[in-house]
Design a protein around this motif. Structure first.
Motif, PDB file in Angstrom:
ATOM      1  N   LEU A  31      11.627   0.925   3.024  1.00 34.50           N
ATOM      2  CA  LEU A  31      12.752  -0.023   3.008  1.00 34.50           C
ATOM      3  C   LEU A  31      13.686   0.200   4.196  1.00 34.50           C
ATOM      4  CD1 LEU A  31      13.679  -0.046  -0.810  1.00 34.50           C
ATOM      5  CD2 LEU A  31      12.246  -1.669   0.444  1.00 34.50           C
ATOM      6  N   ASP A  73      12.575  -1.179   7.683  1.00 36.97           N
ATOM      7  CA  ASP A  73      12.471  -2.628   7.877  1.00 36.97           C
ATOM      8  C   ASP A  73      13.868  -3.204   8.117  1.00 36.97           C
ATOM      9  OD1 ASP A  73      11.921  -5.378   7.796  1.00 36.97           O
ATOM     10  OD2 ASP A  73      10.327  -5.122   6.320  1.00 36.97           O
ATOM     11  N   LEU A 118       5.960  -5.494   2.318  1.00 38.25           N
ATOM     12  CA  LEU A 118       6.314  -4.393   1.431  1.00 38.25           C
ATOM     13  C   LEU A 118       5.176  -4.020   0.497  1.00 38.25           C
ATOM     14  CD1 LEU A 118      10.025  -5.190   0.474  1.00 38.25           C
ATOM     15  CD2 LEU A 118       9.161  -3.557   2.163  1.00 38.25           C
ATOM     16  N   ILE A 123       4.288  -0.189   1.137  1.00 39.93           N
ATOM     17  CA  ILE A 123       4.647   0.768   0.085  1.00 39.93           C
ATOM     18  C   ILE A 123       3.405   1.366  -0.553  1.00 39.93           C
ATOM     19  CG2 ILE A 123       5.741   0.960  -2.179  1.00 39.93           C
ATOM     20  CD1 ILE A 123       7.873  -0.969  -1.239  1.00 39.93           C
TER      21      ILE A 123
END
Length: 299
Positions: free
Chosen positions: A222, A225, A266, A270
């Protein structure tokens, strides 16, 4: 009795053809012209004057009405429709007034128009409901052209809002024409109403995985980005202790235009970061144990 045919006058009985004019008809017409011709000419001129002046007045009133709607910032589609309706109603009134001046029985005409309007209204109930819904959409503005909405079981970008229907373009580039009554009778989800959107993601890790390491891996993605907003701040936390996994929710906020791109990124980033941190993503599985049965001994 005589008749006129081929430039000559003949005397005697004869069956009339469509091109023959009897002397009796001529005398009757001349007598009517002498007694009522002037009055009828006056009425005719008055009717023509009423129609011509009335049309000019209708145009003038329509222009004033259109300017008033423009100053009130009424939608152009609704404005044009209302101006047309007012023009038609006024013009019908002018025509009835002109016919009444000529001596026609306009009471029956008004009754016929009323009955015809009632019949048309009953026959076009669906269209009238779409019209009413279109007026509500244009006035209250639950969405605008260019917005991405979900309504009437359809999702897409609004390309046109008319009085009777709304045209939407789906993500796979199909044009869908949706009746306005179907839109207003259900829930309208306007995905373009706000400038920011929240990306809702859920990742599952095994019970024996390190939750702190899993959350740290998610935070690394997170923070790397730049498209993810800091206000509101992202949320990462354990949401559910499921049967075979621990579910971690990831709620970052992004600009509306970045929503899908960030979501795709994501999901991939992730997952890779969790695997790099040694976390496993469990999936439903079932263990089957086979117990051998003792064979029966013969008696």
């Amino acid at each position: 009795m005589f008749w006129i045919t081929g430039g000559t006058v003949a005397v005697g009985p004869r069956t009339h053809t469509p091109m023959e004019i009897s002397q009796e008809t001529i005398d009757t017409f001349l007598q009517w012209l002498a007694t009522q011709g002037v009055a009828f000419a006056v009425k005719l001129l008055a009717a023509v004057a009423i129609f011509v002046i009335g049309r000019w007045v209708v145009g003038f009133v329509a222009r004033l009405f259109a300017r008033a709607l423009d100053r009130a910032k009424v939608d152009a589609t609704l404005s044009k429709f209302l101006v047309r309706i007012v023009s038609v109603v006024l013009l019908v009134g002018i025509v009835i007034a002109a016919l009444d001046t000529l001596g026609f029985k306009t009471t029956s005409l008004v009754a016929i128009l009323g009955a015809a309007g009632l019949a048309i209204g009953l026959a076009l109930q669906g269209s009238l409901s779409n019209f009413a819904a279109g007026v509500m959409i244009i006035i209250f503005r639950p969405f605008r052209v260019g917005d991405f909405i979900e309504a009437a079981g359809t999702s897409g970008i609004v390309e046109e809002i008319s009085i009777f229907h709304t045209i939407m373009r789906t993500p796979d580039n199909r044009g869908v024409i949706v009746p306005n009554s179907s839109i207003t009778s259900g829930t309208i989800v306007n995905l373009a109403a706000k400038d920011t959107r929240r990306v809702d993601l859920t990742f599952s890790v095994a019970y024996d995985d390190d939750l702190k390491a899993a959350q740290a891996a998610i935070w690394r993605v997170l923070k790397a980005d730049d498209r993810i907003l800091t206000d509101p701040a992202p949320i990462v936390g354990v949401m559910t202790l499921a049967e075979s996994s621990v579910d971690i929710v990831v709620w970052p906020w992004v600009k509306r235009s970045d929503f899908l791109v960030v979501k795709f990124h994501l999901l991939e980033a992730i997952k890779a970061e969790l695997e790099a941190a040694g976390c496993s993503i469990p999936f439903p599985q079932r263990d089957v144990h086979l117990i051998p049965m003792e064979s029966k001994k013969p008696a």
